[in-house]
Design an enzyme around this catalytic site. Sequence first.
Site, short mmCIF file in Angstrom:
data_model
loop_
_atom_site.label_atom_id
_atom_site.label_comp_id
_atom_site.label_asym_id
_atom_site.label_seq_id
_atom_site.Cartn_x
_atom_site.Cartn_y
_atom_site.Cartn_z
N ASP A 154 42.12 35.61 29.98
CA ASP A 154 41.40 36.24 31.09
C ASP A 154 42.38 36.92 32.05
O ASP A 154 42.07 37.96 32.63
CB ASP A 154 40.58 35.20 31.85
CG ASP A 154 39.80 34.31 30.91
OD1 ASP A 154 38.62 34.57 30.70
OD2 ASP A 154 40.40 33.36 30.37
N GLU A 196 35.38 44.85 34.29
CA GLU A 196 34.84 45.09 32.95
C GLU A 196 33.34 45.37 33.03
O GLU A 196 32.60 44.68 33.72
CB GLU A 196 35.10 43.87 32.05
CG GLU A 196 34.79 44.17 30.59
CD GLU A 196 35.07 42.97 29.69
OE1 GLU A 196 36.24 42.57 29.61
OE2 GLU A 196 34.13 42.47 29.08
N ASP A 242 38.40 40.50 35.28
CA ASP A 242 37.72 40.16 34.03
C ASP A 242 36.68 39.11 34.42
O ASP A 242 37.01 37.93 34.58
CB ASP A 242 38.72 39.58 33.02
CG ASP A 242 38.05 39.21 31.70
OD1 ASP A 242 37.11 39.91 31.31
OD2 ASP A 242 38.48 38.22 31.08
#
Lengths: 185, 185
Positions: free
Chosen positions: B146, B73, B12
Site C-alpha cells: 500500500d 486511486e 492508495d
Amino acid sequence: MNLEGMRVMGVDPGLTRCGLSVVQAGRGRAVVPVAVGVVRTPSDAELTERLLRISRSVGEWMDDYRPDVMAIERLFERGTVSTVIHTAHAVGVIMLAAAERGVPVYHYTPSEVKKAVSGNGRADKKQMTSMITRILGLAEPPKPADAADALALAVCHCWRAPLIARASQLGAAGHTTNFVSSAHH
Amino acid sequence: MNLEGMRVMGVDPGLTRCGLSVVQAGRGRAVVPVAVGVVRTPSDAELTERLLRISRSVGEWMDDYRPDVMAIERLFERGTVSTVIHTAHAVGVIMLAAAERGVPVYHYTPSEVKKAVSGNGRADKKQMTSMITRILGLAEPPKPADAADALALAVCHCWRAPLIARASQLGAAGHTTNFVSSAHH
C-alpha cells in the site's frame, strides 16, 4: 428502557439529493416530526465540492437539532456501480459528521424500513408516503421522495430502538453469566 | 509551466490499510520522496470509528506536509461490492479532507499509474516496486504494498501534471478565441 424524547436523524443518502429528517420519539409508538429537508448539490460541480457541501449541511443539521442517533439507508448492489460508489462517498462523509459528534449510526435496508413503517417489506412509494403522513400527523404528504424516505428511516429507528436496546441488554446479561460461571471454575 | 517544487500527496485508499505518501517534483522528471506510511484501522472497530481515524490521519498528514494536490486511486468494479462500498466510504472522507483544505484531487486508475511509472499498463507489483525504488532513489524497496502504491500514485501525478496543465491552457486559449471571434460579429 424509556426512549421517550430520543431524537433520531434520518438520512436518505445521495450526492445529487440527500434527504434529511429529524423526529422525536413520544409515548409508546408516537413519533413527533421536528424537521425535514433535502440537500442538493449540482451535478456539474467537482466531486470534492459536492462532498464538502453535504458534509457542511449535515453538520449544521446535527448542530442545530442535536440528534441522539442517526439512521441511514444501507447501501447495496443496485443500479450502476458508479452511482453506488458516488453514494458511498456521500455516506462516508455523512457517517464522519456523526462520528465527529459522537452520534451512533444505524443502517437499515429499504425493505426493513418498509416492513417497520407499513408492516409490508414491499410497500410502494405511495403506501409509504401515506403511512408516514398519518404516523407523523402531517398536514400534507412530505415531498420530494427523498424527504419522505428520510422521515421513514427515522420512524423505523424509533420503533426498532426498543428491540435493539433489549437485545443488547440480553447480550450484556449473557456476558455477565459467562463471566460468573467461568469465575466458578 | 514550471511545476518544480510542487508537492503531491498520493493515496492508495482502503479502510483496513490506507497507503499515504508525499513527494515533491524536482527538475525535469526528478521526484523527491518526502514521506510514506500506512494508516491502519482495526476491522473489529465500528465503521464510524474507522472513518474518523482515517479522516484524522489524512488531515494530520495534510497539515504537516501541506501538499499542493492529492492523487488518489480511482475506484472501479472489482472484488466484492461490499469491499468497494467500504473503500468508497474511506475515499469520501479522504476527498473531504482535501476539499476542506482547498487541495484539488486527481484520480488515476491502477493501469494509468503503471503506464506512467513503468511504461507498461500491466506491470506487476515487483516491477512497480523496483521502478519506484529507482525513481525516488530509495535505499530499499518501500513496504508494504500500500505504501509503494501510494508513492506510485504521487509520481504518476508529478509526470502527468505538465500534460494536464498544458491541456487546460489550450482549453483556455480555445475559449478566448471563441470569445474574440464572437465579439467581432
